[in-house]
Design a protein around this motif. Structure first.
Motif, PDB file in Angstrom:
ATOM      1  N   GLN A  53       1.463  -1.126   0.312  1.00 39.58           N
ATOM      2  CA  GLN A  53      -0.182   0.267   0.261  1.00 39.58           C
ATOM      3  C   GLN A  53       0.654   1.287   0.205  1.00 39.58           C
ATOM      4  O   GLN A  53       0.313   2.000  -0.825  1.00 39.58           O
ATOM      5  CB  GLN A  53      -0.818  -0.094   1.231  1.00 39.58           C
ATOM      6  N   ILE A  54       1.869   1.293   0.272  1.00 43.21           N
ATOM      7  CA  ILE A  54       2.530   2.384   0.879  1.00 43.21           C
ATOM      8  C   ILE A  54       3.676   2.931  -0.628  1.00 43.21           C
ATOM      9  O   ILE A  54       3.182   3.125  -1.027  1.00 43.21           O
ATOM     10  CB  ILE A  54       4.121   2.309   2.263  1.00 43.21           C
ATOM     11  N   VAL A  55       3.946   1.204  -1.410  1.00 44.44           N
ATOM     12  CA  VAL A  55       4.392   1.300  -3.130  1.00 44.44           C
ATOM     13  C   VAL A  55       3.840   2.244  -3.570  1.00 44.44           C
ATOM     14  O   VAL A  55       3.757   3.036  -4.834  1.00 44.44           O
ATOM     15  CB  VAL A  55       4.819   0.092  -2.519  1.00 44.44           C
ATOM     16  N   ALA A  56       2.581   1.918  -3.759  1.00 42.32           N
ATOM     17  CA  ALA A  56       0.859   2.684  -4.435  1.00 42.32           C
ATOM     18  C   ALA A  56       0.840   3.833  -4.512  1.00 42.32           C
ATOM     19  O   ALA A  56       0.730   4.173  -5.231  1.00 42.32           O
ATOM     20  CB  ALA A  56      -0.326   1.249  -4.248  1.00 42.32           C
ATOM     21  N   LEU A  88       4.310   6.030  -5.624  1.00 42.85           N
ATOM     22  CA  LEU A  88       3.754   5.497  -7.260  1.00 42.85           C
ATOM     23  C   LEU A  88       3.378   6.655  -7.785  1.00 42.85           C
ATOM     24  O   LEU A  88       3.562   7.117  -8.776  1.00 42.85           O
ATOM     25  CB  LEU A  88       3.464   4.347  -8.049  1.00 42.85           C
ATOM     26  N   PHE A  89       1.680   6.877  -7.437  1.00 45.15           N
ATOM     27  CA  PHE A  89       1.324   7.706  -7.254  1.00 45.15           C
ATOM     28  C   PHE A  89       1.801   9.101  -7.142  1.00 45.15           C
ATOM     29  O   PHE A  89       1.737  10.162  -8.258  1.00 45.15           O
ATOM     30  CB  PHE A  89       0.030   7.674  -6.746  1.00 45.15           C
ATOM     31  N   SER A  97       4.141  13.699 -14.720  1.00 44.65           N
ATOM     32  CA  SER A  97       3.829  14.450 -16.273  1.00 44.65           C
ATOM     33  C   SER A  97       3.210  13.392 -16.985  1.00 44.65           C
ATOM     34  O   SER A  97       2.315  13.950 -18.051  1.00 44.65           O
ATOM     35  CB  SER A  97       5.200  13.302 -17.054  1.00 44.65           C
ATOM     36  N   LYS A  98       2.524  11.889 -16.262  1.00 43.85           N
ATOM     37  CA  LYS A  98       1.528  11.241 -16.983  1.00 43.85           C
ATOM     38  C   LYS A  98      -0.240  11.571 -15.658  1.00 43.85           C
ATOM     39  O   LYS A  98       1.559  10.858 -14.358  1.00 43.85           O
ATOM     40  CB  LYS A  98       1.944   9.991 -17.674  1.00 43.85           C
ATOM     41  N   GLY A  99      -0.602  10.313 -15.799  1.00 41.69           N
ATOM     42  CA  GLY A  99      -1.351  10.332 -14.619  1.00 41.69           C
ATOM     43  C   GLY A  99      -0.554   8.443 -14.849  1.00 41.69           C
ATOM     44  O   GLY A  99      -0.402   7.939 -15.043  1.00 41.69           O
ATOM     45  N   LEU A 100      -1.114   7.671 -13.368  1.00 39.84           N
ATOM     46  CA  LEU A 100      -0.759   6.704 -13.567  1.00 39.84           C
ATOM     47  C   LEU A 100      -2.582   5.733 -12.766  1.00 39.84           C
ATOM     48  O   LEU A 100      -3.171   5.764 -12.582  1.00 39.84           O
ATOM     49  CB  LEU A 100      -0.238   6.381 -12.495  1.00 39.84           C
ATOM     50  N   LEU A 101      -2.182   3.980 -13.432  1.00 39.26           N
ATOM     51  CA  LEU A 101      -3.651   3.172 -13.522  1.00 39.26           C
ATOM     52  C   LEU A 101      -2.189   2.549 -12.642  1.00 39.26           C
ATOM     53  O   LEU A 101      -1.743   1.749 -13.509  1.00 39.26           O
ATOM     54  CB  LEU A 101      -4.325   3.056 -14.171  1.00 39.26           C
ATOM     55  N   GLU A 102      -2.662   1.907 -11.510  1.00 39.97           N
ATOM     56  CA  GLU A 102      -1.991   0.755 -10.825  1.00 39.97           C
ATOM     57  C   GLU A 102      -3.665  -0.699 -10.838  1.00 39.97           C
ATOM     58  O   GLU A 102      -4.223  -0.885 -10.153  1.00 39.97           O
ATOM     59  CB  GLU A 102      -1.930   1.030  -9.211  1.00 39.97           C
ATOM     60  N   LEU A 114      -5.505   7.274 -24.988  1.00 34.37           N
ATOM     61  CA  LEU A 114      -6.640   7.971 -24.312  1.00 34.37           C
ATOM     62  C   LEU A 114      -6.395   9.500 -23.489  1.00 34.37           C
ATOM     63  O   LEU A 114      -6.726  10.456 -23.206  1.00 34.37           O
ATOM     64  CB  LEU A 114      -8.308   6.976 -24.674  1.00 34.37           C
ATOM     65  N   TYR A 115      -5.824   8.631 -22.641  1.00 39.94           N
ATOM     66  CA  TYR A 115      -5.958   9.542 -21.590  1.00 39.94           C
ATOM     67  C   TYR A 115      -4.160   9.851 -20.666  1.00 39.94           C
ATOM     68  O   TYR A 115      -4.407  10.540 -19.884  1.00 39.94           O
ATOM     69  CB  TYR A 115      -6.959   8.569 -20.202  1.00 39.94           C
ATOM     70  N   ASN A 116      -3.873   9.800 -21.628  1.00 39.15           N
ATOM     71  CA  ASN A 116      -2.093   9.867 -21.518  1.00 39.15           C
ATOM     72  C   ASN A 116      -2.231   9.398 -19.978  1.00 39.15           C
ATOM     73  O   ASN A 116      -0.989  10.178 -18.446  1.00 39.15           O
ATOM     74  CB  ASN A 116      -1.857  11.300 -21.224  1.00 39.15           C
ATOM     75  N   VAL A 117      -1.965   8.309 -20.032  1.00 41.63           N
ATOM     76  CA  VAL A 117      -1.378   7.725 -18.317  1.00 41.63           C
ATOM     77  C   VAL A 117      -0.955   6.210 -18.222  1.00 41.63           C
ATOM     78  O   VAL A 117      -0.360   6.501 -19.726  1.00 41.63           O
ATOM     79  CB  VAL A 117      -2.617   6.537 -17.648  1.00 41.63           C
ATOM     80  N   GLN A 118       0.171   5.564 -17.413  1.00 41.88           N
ATOM     81  CA  GLN A 118       1.440   5.029 -17.480  1.00 41.88           C
ATOM     82  C   GLN A 118       0.823   4.109 -16.261  1.00 41.88           C
ATOM     83  O   GLN A 118      -0.501   4.405 -15.750  1.00 41.88           O
ATOM     84  CB  GLN A 118       2.855   5.579 -17.638  1.00 41.88           C
ATOM     85  N   PHE A 119       1.163   2.547 -16.377  1.00 35.63           N
ATOM     86  CA  PHE A 119       1.046   1.541 -15.624  1.00 35.63           C
ATOM     87  C   PHE A 119       1.909   0.729 -14.589  1.00 35.63           C
ATOM     88  O   PHE A 119       2.636   1.388 -14.640  1.00 35.63           O
ATOM     89  CB  PHE A 119       0.372   0.256 -16.487  1.00 35.63           C
TER      90      PHE A 119
END
Length: 505
Positions: free
Chosen positions: A55-58, A61-62, A67-72, A382-387
């Protein structure tokens, strides 16, 4: 909750002139100090629970995704509520206006309530927009202007979209100055609504026009004409639509069906769409695409008669504020003998895609399954996100048996019943069904095979997300919970979710 030691530590940081001048710069330049404070606050507010390493790592990462959004991708059971709370608090301390989107209103209410004590320790305002009282919802958007911290608002996608349209097009001033001179960010607890099959979903503000009530006679005649039409295969429907359209226009011209002259152009434009909707309504079934139930608001019945409620087939969510357009709602009302409502017009609208894109690089999300590489590529463009794919905090035991297919409905039911009876001798069995109708059919089949009714628990998934099934640890030695997915979902993402949702222990 009062904690003098924590309050002293908190005030020492947030009364500093450096923080007051630029909250975001200060928080990002003192990340180690701020995260320590967040973890300490969570441990105080939720004794004896403390954040796990995953949870702390999550959270880290956020924070580091600028420069981009993030989906985990984080598996079920890893504590999404905690991660959402920590992330929302961090960006609120940065001075952002933080919006948190949940899969449905119940999860939004539950998420905000679980984190409220934690937010209060950090002197952060929080609320949700899931009440039936709009004034109460709108108050959640109004931040305390005497503080530099932002506030946190929980809700479902449709609620945020509705308020945007009301504010920007109907000039209702819902948000006040919440977004003025503040960055805004969005945190999503399940990214399904961003994916290809949901991004095109559109929320409309509908307007009922009294004069459209005069179309009731036309709708009744359209429905009767469709019911009289014999359809041998789907390829014939296009021609049937043309034939019925021609027949109806002639009857309108000959005054056999009354339509006011000022509605002629509107009827001519919509007629084929209405007929197509009538054919859809003819094949749609209760307990599959929709349910007949009494709508509820805040746990209270607001009316006594059953109405048609749209059901999201992927999640099981009853979508109380959703109505089908182009006459489909009216034809289903005729089919099930409900009171006929008036067709509404849609003047302003916003799609899921447009809603998420409003948050630009401050778009953060969690999901149990990100889907295939093609799905991820679509989301990235579409959303300029990374993973990011986070590991589980402990090893999961999961074995998938070969799939089975049945070509006859009776064989399908028999196969599920026999598999369930064989497995339940040593461990509990969970059967995931496509809809209410198949749930009832499988229930009856199990009874027919001699399974005692009191040993079967039947329930609806509450939105499909946030459903916790606790299995006694003593069954682990026999293989744990046995899950049967009784249908083939529309995409791999939903199929993976069906299994992983219940592998939390």
């Amino acid at each position: 909750m009062k904690n003098p030691k924590f309050n002293e530590k908190f005030n020492k940081i947030f009364n500093l002139e450096l923080y007051q001048n630029n909250p975001s710069d200060y928080v990002h330049s003192h990340v180690d100090q701020i995260i320590s404070l967040l973890l300490y606050a969570w441990a105080i507010a939720n004794k004896p629970q403390s954040p796990k390493d995953t949870q702390i790592v999550a959270l880290l990462l956020f924070i580091s995704s600028e420069s981009k959004g993030l989906l985990e991708q984080i598996r079920t059971g890893e504590g999404k509520t905690l991660i959402l709370g920590l992330t929302a608090a961090f960006f609120a301390l940065c001075g952002y206006a933080v919006d948190v989107v949940s899969s449905n209103r119940d999860l939004a209410i539950d998420g905000e309530q679980k984190c409220r004590t934690f937010f209060e320790l950090l002197k952060l305002e929080s609320g949700h927009i899931c009440s039936e009282n709009d004034d109460i919802n709108h108050q959640s958007y109004r931040p305390d202007l005497s503080t530099k911290q932002g506030n946190i608002v929980y809700g479902e996608v449709g609620a945020f979209q509705r308020d945007i349209l009301e504010d920007e097009f109907n000039n209702k001033k819902i948000f006040g100055i919440r977004y003025k001179d503040r960055e805004k960010c969005l945190i999503i607890d399940e990214v399904d609504n961003m994916c290809l099959d949901r991004a095109r979903h559109v929320l409309y503000l509908s307007h009922e026009i009294a004069s459209l009530k005069w179309l009731e006679t036309l709708f009744i005649n359209l429905w009767a004409a469709v019911l009289r039409t014999e359809v041998n295969n789907s390829n014939e429907i296009s021609q049937n639509i043309e034939d019925i359209s021609y027949f109806m226009k002639k009857n309108i011209e000959n005054k056999n069906i009354y339509v006011s002259e000022y509605l002629y152009d509107y009827v001519d434009y919509k007629l084929k769409r209405w007929i197509d909707s009538a054919f859809q309504g003819r094949i749609m079934r209760e307990d599959d695409h929709f349910v007949l139930d009494i709508p509820k608001a805040d746990g209270q019945n607001i009316q006594k008669h059953r109405t048609i409620i749209v059901v999201d087939k992927d999640t099981g969510t009853e979508q109380y504020s959703t109505r089908w357009s182009n006459g489909l709602a009216q034809f289903l009302e005729l089919k099930y003998r409900r009171k006929l409502s008036v067709e509404s017009l849609k003047a302003v609208f916003i799609s899921n895609k447009t809603f998420f894109q409003r948050y630009k690089t401050h778009l953060y999300g969690l999901t149990g399954t990100l889907g295939s590489e093609n799905s991820q590529s679509f989301l990235a463009d579409l959303y300029n996100v990374q993973f990011a794919d986070l590991p589980t905090s402990r090893k999961k035991s999961y074995y998938r048996f070969p799939s089975k297919a049945s070509f006859e409905h009776e064989d399908w039911l028999d196969s599920i019943a026999r598999e369930s009876i064989q497995q339940v001798k040593i461990r509990p069995v969970l059967i995931i069904c496509e809809n209410v109708e198949s749930t009832e059919n499988i229930w009856n089949e199990l009874i027919r095979h001699g399974v005692p009714p009191h040993t079967i628990a039947k329930y609806r998934r509450d939105g499909g997300r946030g459903t916790d099934i606790q299995v006694d640890s003593s069954v682990n030695k026999d293989g744990g919970l046995h899950v049967i997915l009784s249908y083939l979902p529309d995409n791999v993402r939903v199929e993976e979710q069906a299994f992983w949702t219940y592998i939390s222990k």
